[in-house]
Design a protein around this motif. Structure first.
Motif, PDB file in Angstrom:
ATOM      1  N   LEU A 176       0.909  -1.201   0.032  1.00 36.93           N
ATOM      2  CA  LEU A 176      -0.090   0.032  -0.171  1.00 36.93           C
ATOM      3  C   LEU A 176       0.871   1.373  -0.015  1.00 36.93           C
ATOM      4  O   LEU A 176       0.338   2.241  -0.733  1.00 36.93           O
ATOM      5  N   VAL A 177       2.057   1.243   0.797  1.00 33.61           N
ATOM      6  CA  VAL A 177       2.727   2.389   0.821  1.00 33.61           C
ATOM      7  C   VAL A 177       3.800   2.494  -0.235  1.00 33.61           C
ATOM      8  O   VAL A 177       3.711   3.494  -1.128  1.00 33.61           O
ATOM      9  N   PHE A 178       4.509   1.628  -0.332  1.00 35.91           N
ATOM     10  CA  PHE A 178       5.836   1.650  -1.486  1.00 35.91           C
ATOM     11  C   PHE A 178       5.138   1.440  -2.951  1.00 35.91           C
ATOM     12  O   PHE A 178       5.898   1.884  -3.838  1.00 35.91           O
ATOM     13  N   ARG A 179       3.976   0.558  -3.168  1.00 36.19           N
ATOM     14  CA  ARG A 179       3.535   0.782  -4.381  1.00 36.19           C
ATOM     15  C   ARG A 179       2.293   1.690  -4.773  1.00 36.19           C
ATOM     16  O   ARG A 179       2.318   2.686  -5.291  1.00 36.19           O
ATOM     17  N   GLY A 180       1.214   1.385  -3.776  1.00 31.60           N
ATOM     18  CA  GLY A 180       0.118   2.486  -3.655  1.00 31.60           C
ATOM     19  C   GLY A 180       0.167   3.693  -3.814  1.00 31.60           C
ATOM     20  O   GLY A 180      -0.520   4.382  -4.392  1.00 31.60           O
ATOM     21  N   ALA A 181       0.870   4.026  -2.700  1.00 30.84           N
ATOM     22  CA  ALA A 181       0.973   5.625  -2.248  1.00 30.84           C
ATOM     23  C   ALA A 181       2.164   5.998  -2.993  1.00 30.84           C
ATOM     24  O   ALA A 181       2.147   7.147  -3.557  1.00 30.84           O
ATOM     25  N   MET A 182       3.286   5.422  -3.206  1.00 32.90           N
ATOM     26  CA  MET A 182       4.476   5.983  -3.676  1.00 32.90           C
ATOM     27  C   MET A 182       4.443   6.258  -5.200  1.00 32.90           C
ATOM     28  O   MET A 182       5.042   7.154  -5.665  1.00 32.90           O
ATOM     29  N   LEU A 183       4.087   5.227  -5.825  1.00 28.32           N
ATOM     30  CA  LEU A 183       4.071   5.459  -7.294  1.00 28.32           C
ATOM     31  C   LEU A 183       3.152   6.443  -7.820  1.00 28.32           C
ATOM     32  O   LEU A 183       3.781   7.092  -9.045  1.00 28.32           O
ATOM     33  N   PRO A 184       2.256   6.599  -7.437  1.00 31.15           N
ATOM     34  CA  PRO A 184       1.025   7.703  -7.947  1.00 31.15           C
ATOM     35  C   PRO A 184       2.255   9.124  -7.609  1.00 31.15           C
ATOM     36  O   PRO A 184       1.739   9.996  -8.389  1.00 31.15           O
ATOM     37  N   MET A 185       2.920   9.239  -6.539  1.00 28.54           N
ATOM     38  CA  MET A 185       3.507  10.637  -6.237  1.00 28.54           C
ATOM     39  C   MET A 185       4.632  10.553  -7.192  1.00 28.54           C
ATOM     40  O   MET A 185       4.988  11.656  -7.820  1.00 28.54           O
ATOM     41  N   LEU A 186       5.190   9.404  -7.819  1.00 27.47           N
ATOM     42  CA  LEU A 186       6.641   9.584  -8.800  1.00 27.47           C
ATOM     43  C   LEU A 186       6.224   9.743 -10.042  1.00 27.47           C
ATOM     44  O   LEU A 186       6.982  10.358 -10.990  1.00 27.47           O
ATOM     45  N   VAL A 187       5.050   9.050 -10.349  1.00 25.88           N
ATOM     46  CA  VAL A 187       4.634   8.863 -11.766  1.00 25.88           C
ATOM     47  C   VAL A 187       4.643  10.257 -12.790  1.00 25.88           C
ATOM     48  O   VAL A 187       5.048  10.387 -13.625  1.00 25.88           O
ATOM     49  N   PRO A 188       3.826  11.539 -12.101  1.00 18.72           N
ATOM     50  CA  PRO A 188       3.666  12.642 -12.868  1.00 18.72           C
ATOM     51  C   PRO A 188       4.912  13.241 -13.499  1.00 18.72           C
ATOM     52  O   PRO A 188       5.000  13.692 -14.459  1.00 18.72           O
ATOM     53  N   CYS A 189       6.069  12.964 -12.722  1.00 14.07           N
ATOM     54  CA  CYS A 189       7.375  13.985 -13.305  1.00 14.07           C
ATOM     55  C   CYS A 189       8.273  12.875 -13.450  1.00 14.07           C
ATOM     56  O   CYS A 189       9.108  13.049 -14.501  1.00 14.07           O
ATOM     57  N   ALA A 190       8.367  11.587 -12.831  1.00 13.88           N
ATOM     58  CA  ALA A 190       9.497  10.618 -13.299  1.00 13.88           C
ATOM     59  C   ALA A 190       9.047   9.781 -14.486  1.00 13.88           C
ATOM     60  O   ALA A 190       9.695   9.153 -15.140  1.00 13.88           O
ATOM     61  N   GLY A 191       7.545   9.822 -14.747  1.00 13.26           N
ATOM     62  CA  GLY A 191       7.077   8.785 -15.815  1.00 13.26           C
ATOM     63  C   GLY A 191       6.869   7.176 -15.203  1.00 13.26           C
ATOM     64  O   GLY A 191       7.536   6.990 -14.178  1.00 13.26           O
ATOM     65  N   PRO A 192       6.179   6.570 -15.809  1.00 12.37           N
ATOM     66  CA  PRO A 192       6.228   5.345 -15.297  1.00 12.37           C
ATOM     67  C   PRO A 192       7.188   4.400 -15.091  1.00 12.37           C
ATOM     68  O   PRO A 192       7.605   3.708 -14.244  1.00 12.37           O
ATOM     69  N   THR A 193       8.049   4.476 -16.114  1.00 10.08           N
ATOM     70  CA  THR A 193       9.219   3.723 -16.114  1.00 10.08           C
ATOM     71  C   THR A 193      10.479   4.138 -15.232  1.00 10.08           C
ATOM     72  O   THR A 193      10.922   3.526 -14.432  1.00 10.08           O
TER      73      THR A 193
END
Length: 323
Positions: A176-193
């Protein structure tokens, strides 16, 4: 239509300004959340395994009570971080037509394949260890299957606080934290990859608290402890990249949770024992076939078409290759 950032400049302008000071503040806010959870992981892991003298007395907190307290605090931390993501809008600097829970992978669409196909893919990767376990079992494969389906065995596991922590609480809260919460924070500027390969680094760091635990136990030298911690950081980071990939491709957190629980139950593949096994050739063939089948099935079993619209992909700057 949601406004999607196309580059780093757009990421800054979405927040209302393009100044370096505000950019640094946004990064600091995100990092603070991640570091805060990392410190929390260290604290609760010590609470559950090695309480400090004078802080938590073992005569007051039994192993069961310590694990219950650990479980409650881990779950509370995950839910609190999710609430902060919603209320303080850390991951929603622009409007999207989905809820924060959907962005975190808690949704109904595509749920059935999300709880079966990623787990099947992980089991394929573990084909070698599973075959070895069946070979070494007294009753062979049949006995292993009967044990897996034995209701009494499952009841015994559910009543074990350590099993619940390792197989239920840790996978649920960490994903929940490292995937569910963290990935949506990183995706907008880091991109999915970029997010897939960045988030696992924090996941690996979140397991370095074992250095403190081992030092307190005085079982090994510092050199050995650091070597083991380095290896653990390596394989937790690789596993974190895999579950991050699953999350981005399926849009569900359920699959990563189940895969995490399965891998916790299996541990690392024991290649050394396979090389020394009487049926070494058959085992090595099963290890090789598992690896090849995993690579062949990786993209087909995680095809976003099977899981419906992926909410977290609405945050991705173009081109969203992984999505």
């Amino acid at each position: 239509m949601p406004v999607i950032p196309q580059n780093d400049k757009d990421c800054n302008n979405i927040h209302g300004t393009g100044t370096a000071e505000l950019e640094a503040l946004n990064v600091a806010q995100h990092t603070a959340q991640i570091v805060r959870f990392g410190l929390f992981r260290m604290e609760t892991s010590q609470l559950g395994l090695n309480p400090e003298p004078g802080r938590v007395k073992s005569s007051v907190l039994t192993p069961t009570r310590r694990s219950e307290r650990l479980s409650t605090r881990q779950l509370n931390s995950a839910l609190t971080l999710g609430e902060e993501l919603r209320s303080q809008r850390y991951i929603l600097p622009f409007q999207v037509d989905v809820s924060v829970w959907q962005l975190m992978g808690v949704r109904a669409e595509g749920f059935a394949p999300a709880v079966t196909l990623p787990l099947l893919l992980t089991m394929v990767a573990y084909l070698g260890p599973l075959v070895q376990s069946a070979m070494d079992a007294p009753g062979g494969f049949t006995a292993e299957l009967q044990s897996a389906l034995d209701v009494q065995s499952w009841r015994s596991c559910v009543g074990d606080a350590v099993w619940l922590r390792n197989q239920v609480v840790a996978p649920l809260t960490e994903e929940l934290v490292f995937r569910g919460a963290m990935l949506p924070m990183l995706v907008p500027c880091a991109g999915p990859t970029g997010a897939i390969f960045t988030a696992p680094l924090f996941f690996g760091v979140g397991h370095l608290h074992h250095i403190i635990e081992q030092r307190r136990l005085h079982k090994d030298s510092m050199r050995v402890i650091l070597l083991v911690a380095g290896m653990q950081f390596l394989y937790t980071t690789v596993f974190g990249a895999f579950t991050s990939f699953l999350f981005m491709r399926t849009g569900h957190v359920a699959g990563p949770v189940l895969c995490h629980s399965f891998c916790n139950s299996q541990g690392l593949p024991d290649f050394s024992s396979a090389l020394q096994h009487p049926q070494r050739s058959a085992l090595l063939f099963s290890y090789l076939m598992g690896a090849l089948m995993f690579l062949v099935l990786l993209f087909p079993l995680t095809d976003p078409f099977l899981y419906g619209t992926i909410p977290v992909c609405s945050l991705a700057p173009a081109p969203a290759s992984v999505c």
